[in-house]
Design a protein around this motif. Structure first.
Motif, mmCIF file in Angstrom:
data_model
loop_
_atom_site.group_PDB
_atom_site.id
_atom_site.type_symbol
_atom_site.label_atom_id
_atom_site.label_comp_id
_atom_site.label_asym_id
_atom_site.label_seq_id
_atom_site.Cartn_x
_atom_site.Cartn_y
_atom_site.Cartn_z
ATOM 1 N N ARG A 19 0.786 -1.016 -0.057
ATOM 2 C CA ARG A 19 -0.447 -0.293 0.122
ATOM 3 C C ARG A 19 0.780 1.309 0.140
ATOM 4 N NH1 ARG A 19 -3.426 0.885 5.214
ATOM 5 N NH2 ARG A 19 -3.680 -0.615 5.101
ATOM 6 N N ALA A 57 2.100 1.872 -3.379
ATOM 7 C CA ALA A 57 1.416 2.650 -3.935
ATOM 8 C C ALA A 57 1.098 3.042 -4.113
ATOM 9 C CB ALA A 57 0.329 2.026 -4.017
ATOM 10 N N ASP A 58 1.067 4.372 -2.468
ATOM 11 C CA ASP A 58 0.289 5.796 -2.783
ATOM 12 C C ASP A 58 2.168 6.390 -2.950
ATOM 13 O OD1 ASP A 58 -1.773 5.141 -1.082
ATOM 14 O OD2 ASP A 58 -1.421 4.626 0.706
#
Length: 302
Positions: free
Chosen positions: A140, A143-144
């Motif tokens: 995550r 991706a962020d």
């Protein structure tokens, strides 16, 4: 045998000055009223295996039982890392094993038994789930890092982590905790030898990198620093989410459940609970990094 007795005596002497908590307020102890049950919860933040933490846990449990009563004792472990059957077999007499392996969870269990409980409550999520959540958090964060909105989320998590830092720092920098840290590290190494190869490998990798830089005259450039910083952000944010923040919510939820449930393991059944009354407290033994997050979660009624 003689060597064992000498070692036991030496380690006991090192631990003794820091084993008894001062009568003054403990920065590692927080009291909070659970918003859902209106029951008092005493959070004890610990450094694992630290003799001062161990003594603070025992004192908190016995003091709670002697005052308003002890409703439950909760520990930050799961089924995979705790067995009450094994804990019952520990010899309480001072021995080399206790000096080398004693931790706050074993002592919390023994104090809870002495104060009328039949067992402790396990509050942590399964350790395998924590590992899985860590992998999810890494993905995550990567991706962020690819979008402005993602960086805002990373910033929000960073600010949340910083807001919890003062409570952790106050507990971790207690001089009695610091004094017991060498013994805590020695106990951790003795009780968790599987961690030693990883630590050794990490140290060797750092030494090798330094040697290569020294031999080649390499100087870190801007790109090297950017990569290092990005790796630190990814690992730091993922570690906070999966190992601290998400587990704070799990721990708080299970502590609240212990507050709401009758003391199922209390010796003597309902009569003992009636004697303790609604003022009986729950004592929760946690790593000190969880103190502020769990306290904040318990203040919110959900």
């Amino acid at each position: 045998m003689r060597v064992g007795r000498i070692l036991e005596g030496t380690l006991s002497a090192l631990a003794a000055p820091w084993a008894v908590p001062a009568s003054s307020a403990q920065p590692s102890v927080m009291r909070v009223i659970d918003a859902a049950s209106a029951r008092e919860v005493i959070l004890v933040g610990t450094m694992h295996y630290n003799p001062h933490s161990i003594a603070t846990v025992e004192t908190a449990i016995r003091d709670a039982a002697a005052s308003g009563g002890l409703h439950a004792a909760v520990i930050e472990l799961c089924d995979a890392r705790w067995s009450s059957d094994v804990a019952r077999k520990w010899n309480r007499e001072r021995s080399l094993r206790r000096v080398l392996s004693e931790d706050e969870f074993q002592v919390a269990f023994e104090a809870a038994l002495d104060c009328g409980l039949g067992d402790v409550v396990l509050a942590d999520q399964p350790v395998a789930e924590s590992g899985r959540r860590l992998a999810v958090a890494v993905a995550r964060t990567v991706a962020d890092a690819l979008s402005p909105a993602g960086w805002r989320r990373i910033g929000d998590d960073g600010r949340l982590a910083l807001s919890q830092l003062p409570a952790f720092g106050a507990a971790a920098l207690d001089r009695r905790i610091l004094a017991g840290t060498p013994l805590a590290v020695a106990r951790y190494a003795y009780s968790s030898p599987a961690a030693l190869p990883l630590a050794g490998l990490s140290a060797a990798a750092l030494a090798l990198a330094a040697a290569v830089d020294e031999a080649t005259g390499a100087v870190a450039g801007v790109s090297d620093g950017a990569v290092t910083a990005l790796a630190a952000v990814v690992l730091g944010r993922a570690g906070f989410i999966a190992l601290i923040d998400e587990r704070n919510q799990v721990l708080a939820g299970n502590i609240r459940e212990a507050c709401l449930q009758p003391p199922q393991h209390l010796r003597g059944g309902g009569e003992a609970e009636d004697a303790a009354g609604a003022g009986a407290a729950v004592v929760a033994v946690l790593g000190m990094a969880h103190l502020e997050g769990v306290r904040a979660a318990l203040l919110v009624e959900q």
